[in-house]
Design a protein around this motif. Structure first.
Motif, PDB file in Angstrom:
ATOM      1  N   GLU A   1       0.829  -1.202   0.000  1.00 31.57           N
ATOM      2  CA  GLU A   1       0.000   0.000   0.000  1.00 31.57           C
ATOM      3  C   GLU A   1       0.868   1.258   0.000  1.00 31.57           C
ATOM      4  N   SER A   2       0.280   2.378  -0.430  1.00 32.79           N
ATOM      5  CA  SER A   2       0.956   3.669  -0.330  1.00 32.79           C
ATOM      6  C   SER A   2       1.134   4.031   1.135  1.00 32.79           C
TER       7      SER A   2
ATOM      8  N   GLU B   1       0.208   6.699   2.753  1.00 26.64           N
ATOM      9  CA  GLU B   1      -1.030   7.223   3.313  1.00 26.64           C
ATOM     10  C   GLU B   1      -2.012   6.107   3.657  1.00 26.64           C
ATOM     11  N   LYS B   2      -2.212   5.171   2.721  1.00 30.46           N
ATOM     12  CA  LYS B   2      -3.162   4.086   2.946  1.00 30.46           C
ATOM     13  C   LYS B   2      -2.667   3.120   4.020  1.00 30.46           C
TER      14      LYS B   2
ATOM     15  N   HIS C   1      -3.011   4.758   7.502  1.00 35.07           N
ATOM     16  CA  HIS C   1      -4.431   4.815   7.871  1.00 35.07           C
ATOM     17  C   HIS C   1      -4.924   3.427   8.285  1.00 35.07           C
ATOM     18  N   LYS C   2      -4.509   2.398   7.567  1.00 34.03           N
ATOM     19  CA  LYS C   2      -4.931   1.038   7.903  1.00 34.03           C
ATOM     20  C   LYS C   2      -4.354   0.617   9.246  1.00 34.03           C
TER      21      LYS C   2
END
Length: 208
Positions: free
Chosen positions: A93-94, A96-97, A100-101
């Motif tokens: 994932e990036s 940011e993602k 957040h996860k």
């Protein structure tokens, strides 16, 4: 100097009947911890709630601290299984993602039986240092360190070990306090906003 209580089981239950006895003892310990607290969780009380004799309890556990350790281990395994499942694939994932996860999963982890989680968090120092908890923490740090290494070109920091410590510790502290101590004050909308703000905070620390 006071002797530290024994926290390892006397023996491992292998047969169905003995496993049922151990499960009943561990479940009874968890119920008493939540409803009555650590000091009321005597071996006699635990055996009575579990519906077994004190002699049967001592066949498997040398002390009430050993039973609390078994409750902690069971609860920790439940959380670990959920975290591993939820974070599968996060390495691709990036930033940011992924962040957040991680924050979202941390909140979800603290919501796994939160009343028991709160009691155990308070009782761990009284029971002693538990290898399972250390293993879980090391696993989180290792996962985050691996992620940062794979995305090094996107980051502004150089010391990935320090960054892993800062991020994982910050996420754990924030979500622990939010879920276990302020959940009654935080609506679902506010909790979602908190996740967004925490993710923004960590991402801002990491990214160029």
């Amino acid at each position: 100097m006071a002797r530290r209580p024994l926290i390892k089981p006397r023996k491992i239950a292998t047969q169905r009947r003995s496993r049922a006895t151990v499960d009943a003892l561990v479940e009874a310990t968890a119920r008493i911890l939540v409803k009555e607290g650590f000091d009321k969780a005597s071996t006699n009380r635990i055996a009575a709630v579990a519906g077994v004799s004190v002699g049967s309890l001592y066949q498997y556990f040398p002390s009430k601290e050993a039973l609390v350790a078994a409750v902690i281990e069971r609860h920790q395994q439940e959380i670990m299984q959920m975290v591993r499942r939820e974070l599968a694939g996060v390495l691709t994932e990036s930033v940011e993602k992924a962040v957040h996860k991680l924050v979202t999963v941390a909140v979800k982890a603290h919501r796994v039986d939160p009343k028991l989680h709160r009691v155990l968090a308070e009782q761990i120092p009284r029971v002693g240092k538990l290898e399972k908890l250390e293993t879980f923490n090391r696993e989180n740090f290792a996962l985050f360190s691996t992620y940062l290494e794979m995305h090094r070109d996107e980051l502004r920091i150089d010391d990935l070990g320090l960054a892993s410590f800062v991020c994982v510790t910050a996420i754990e502290a924030l979500t622990h306090n939010a879920v276990l101590h302020y959940s009654r004050m935080l609506s679902d909308e506010t909790m979602e906003a908190l996740v967004e703000e925490a993710a923004r905070l960590v991402t801002g620390y990491l990214k160029r």
